[in-house]
Design a protein around this motif. Structure first.
Motif, PDB file in Angstrom:
ATOM      1  N   ASN A 260      -0.163   3.690  -2.753  1.00  0.00           N
ATOM      2  CA  ASN A 260      -0.183   5.068  -2.291  1.00  0.00           C
ATOM      3  C   ASN A 260       1.160   5.735  -2.599  1.00  0.00           C
ATOM      4  N   ASP A 261       1.854   6.268  -1.602  1.00  0.00           N
ATOM      5  CA  ASP A 261       3.093   6.999  -1.834  1.00  0.00           C
ATOM      6  C   ASP A 261       4.319   6.122  -1.584  1.00  0.00           C
ATOM      7  N   LEU A 262       5.401   6.477  -2.271  1.00  0.00           N
ATOM      8  CA  LEU A 262       6.697   5.817  -2.115  1.00  0.00           C
ATOM      9  C   LEU A 262       7.697   6.840  -1.615  1.00  0.00           C
ATOM     10  N   TYR A 263       8.348   6.526  -0.478  1.00  0.00           N
ATOM     11  CA  TYR A 263       9.329   7.418   0.140  1.00  0.00           C
ATOM     12  C   TYR A 263      10.705   6.766   0.067  1.00  0.00           C
ATOM     13  N   VAL A 264      11.601   7.364  -0.679  1.00  0.00           N
ATOM     14  CA  VAL A 264      12.985   6.892  -0.759  1.00  0.00           C
ATOM     15  C   VAL A 264      13.842   7.904  -0.006  1.00  0.00           C
ATOM     16  N   GLY A 265      14.309   7.514   1.190  1.00  0.00           N
ATOM     17  CA  GLY A 265      14.941   8.477   2.083  1.00  0.00           C
ATOM     18  C   GLY A 265      13.888   9.320   2.766  1.00  0.00           C
ATOM     19  N   ASP A 266      13.062   8.686   3.614  1.00  0.00           N
ATOM     20  CA  ASP A 266      12.023   9.403   4.352  1.00  0.00           C
ATOM     21  C   ASP A 266      12.696  10.251   5.435  1.00  0.00           C
ATOM     22  N   LEU A 267      13.158   9.598   6.495  1.00  0.00           N
ATOM     23  CA  LEU A 267      13.997  10.258   7.507  1.00  0.00           C
ATOM     24  C   LEU A 267      15.419   9.724   7.466  1.00  0.00           C
ATOM     25  N   GLY A 268      15.602   8.580   6.825  1.00  0.00           N
ATOM     26  CA  GLY A 268      16.906   7.951   6.723  1.00  0.00           C
ATOM     27  C   GLY A 268      17.488   8.058   5.331  1.00  0.00           C
ATOM     28  N   GLN A 269      18.329   7.097   5.000  1.00  0.00           N
ATOM     29  CA  GLN A 269      18.994   7.074   3.699  1.00  0.00           C
ATOM     30  C   GLN A 269      18.418   5.952   2.857  1.00  0.00           C
TER      31      GLN A 269
ATOM     32  N   ALA B  74       0.832  -1.200   0.000  1.00  0.00           N
ATOM     33  CA  ALA B  74       0.000   0.000   0.000  1.00  0.00           C
ATOM     34  C   ALA B  74       0.866   1.248   0.000  1.00  0.00           C
ATOM     35  N   THR B  75       1.908   1.248   0.837  1.00  0.00           N
ATOM     36  CA  THR B  75       2.862   2.356   0.918  1.00  0.00           C
ATOM     37  C   THR B  75       4.254   1.760   0.984  1.00  0.00           C
ATOM     38  N   GLY B  76       5.252   2.480   0.458  1.00  0.00           N
ATOM     39  CA  GLY B  76       6.619   1.988   0.475  1.00  0.00           C
ATOM     40  C   GLY B  76       7.566   2.986   1.100  1.00  0.00           C
ATOM     41  N   TYR B  77       8.468   2.479   1.955  1.00  0.00           N
ATOM     42  CA  TYR B  77       9.491   3.300   2.592  1.00  0.00           C
ATOM     43  C   TYR B  77      10.846   2.639   2.387  1.00  0.00           C
ATOM     44  N   VAL B  78      11.814   3.406   1.930  1.00  0.00           N
ATOM     45  CA  VAL B  78      13.184   2.927   1.771  1.00  0.00           C
ATOM     46  C   VAL B  78      14.069   3.880   2.570  1.00  0.00           C
TER      47      VAL B  78
ATOM     48  N   ALA C 234      -6.555   8.561  -6.179  1.00  0.00           N
ATOM     49  CA  ALA C 234      -6.633  10.005  -5.951  1.00  0.00           C
ATOM     50  C   ALA C 234      -5.310  10.706  -6.257  1.00  0.00           C
ATOM     51  N   GLY C 235      -4.335   9.962  -6.739  1.00  0.00           N
ATOM     52  CA  GLY C 235      -3.022  10.531  -7.028  1.00  0.00           C
ATOM     53  C   GLY C 235      -2.031  10.175  -5.945  1.00  0.00           C
ATOM     54  N   SER C 236      -0.876   9.687  -6.321  1.00  0.00           N
ATOM     55  CA  SER C 236       0.143   9.301  -5.355  1.00  0.00           C
ATOM     56  C   SER C 236       1.509   9.736  -5.869  1.00  0.00           C
ATOM     57  N   HIS C 237       2.456   9.842  -4.941  1.00  0.00           N
ATOM     58  CA  HIS C 237       3.715  10.509  -5.207  1.00  0.00           C
ATOM     59  C   HIS C 237       4.908   9.581  -4.997  1.00  0.00           C
ATOM     60  N   VAL C 238       6.026   9.974  -5.602  1.00  0.00           N
ATOM     61  CA  VAL C 238       7.339   9.425  -5.289  1.00  0.00           C
ATOM     62  C   VAL C 238       8.162  10.555  -4.684  1.00  0.00           C
ATOM     63  N   TYR C 239       8.680  10.322  -3.475  1.00  0.00           N
ATOM     64  CA  TYR C 239       9.500  11.312  -2.783  1.00  0.00           C
ATOM     65  C   TYR C 239      10.928  10.801  -2.663  1.00  0.00           C
TER      66      TYR C 239
END
Length: 266
Positions: free
Chosen positions: A145-154, A118-122, A171-176
């Motif tokens: 949903n959204d994908l976070y590459v380097g959310d608070l970490g590396q 559903a959501t991804g964190y790297v 509804a629209g989702s992002h890559v950060y």
């Protein structure tokens, strides 16, 4: 638990659990291999590969693993490695897939393996590190949903040899890339057929540091693109056939610092 353990699920075998951990305590190690069509491991709550110790999960030859939430490298001492290899092999998280929750996480998807979350964190939390490689045609990671590459970490994401990563939220989702101020995110899309798709925006340097490299015919698709929203973002589009296609608006240095380089026919 404290020592070393091995779990093998083969030839259509099935394992069901409420909570699962490979490498639960510091100094321990756990290995699981889910091998063959019909071989499954289903966890109704959390699957932790490298809770405080070292965990290794291999899904191959059509095996399948499902959980509500999945962590690779859960606590600071945790080291988690997951490999999803071969057509029909799958790893599914009903909610979040975190590669490097607080510790170190590695995810390899290859040769037609499939990952869905559903959501991804790297690189989810401060001090964590996460590495994801999606390699080969028919090897997708699909994020609802959204994908976070380097959310608070590396975080480091590599898409190569025809691999694909996409966010698909209705509804629209992002890559950060580099979401929070401490986040450092790098994505590389390399080779013909390799694709990164955001069905709304790609933010390179949301509040942290972000780097996007598109090389050797790789492709990025998004509706909006931003380099340096409040952070620092750099994108390099290098080589014939390499492209970042933005359907609406591209921002280079919105409230932060943005650098865009297009070269060698990109």
């Amino acid at each position: 638990y404290d020592g070393s353990g091995t779990l093998n699920v083969t030839n259509g075998g099935a394992v069901t659990s409420a909570f699962s951990a490979l490498g639960l305590n510091t100094g321990s190690s756990g290995t699981a291999t889910i091998d063959g069509a019909g071989s499954t491991w289903a966890t109704t709550n959390g699957l932790h590969v490298g809770y405080e110790g070292q965990g290794t999960l291999t899904i191959q030859n059509g095996g399948a693993v499902t959980a509500q939430i999945e962590h690779l490298g859960f606590l600071a001492t945790g080291v988690g490695i997951a490999t999803v290899d071969g057509a029909g092999s799958s790893l599914t998280a009903a909610t979040d897939l975190l590669v490097g929750t607080v510790g170190q996480g590695t995810l390899n998807v290859s040769n037609g393996g499939v990952v869905t979350s559903a959501t991804g964190y790297v690189g989810a939390n401060a001090g964590s590190s996460g590495t994801v490689t999606v390699d080969g045609t028919g090897s997708p990671w699909t994020v609802a949903n959204d994908l976070y590459v380097g959310d608070l970490g590396q975080g480091t994401l590599t898409i190569q040899n025809g691999g694909a990563v996409a966010t698909t939220g209705v509804a629209g989702s992002h890559v950060y890339l580099g979401y929070e101020a401490t986040g450092v995110g790098t994505a590389t899309v390399d080779g013909a057929g390799s694709i990164l798709t955001a069905n709304l925006s790609v933010y390179v340097g949301e509040n942290g540091q972000g780097t996007l490299n598109v090389t050797n015919g790789g492709v990025v698709n998004s509706v909006f693109g931003t380099l340096g929203w409040n952070g620092a973002g750099t994108a390099t589009i290098d080589g014939a056939g390499s492209a970042w296609t933005v359907a609406n608006t591209m921002f280079v240095g919105d409230n932060g610092q943005g650098t865009l380089t297009i070269r060698n026919g990109g």
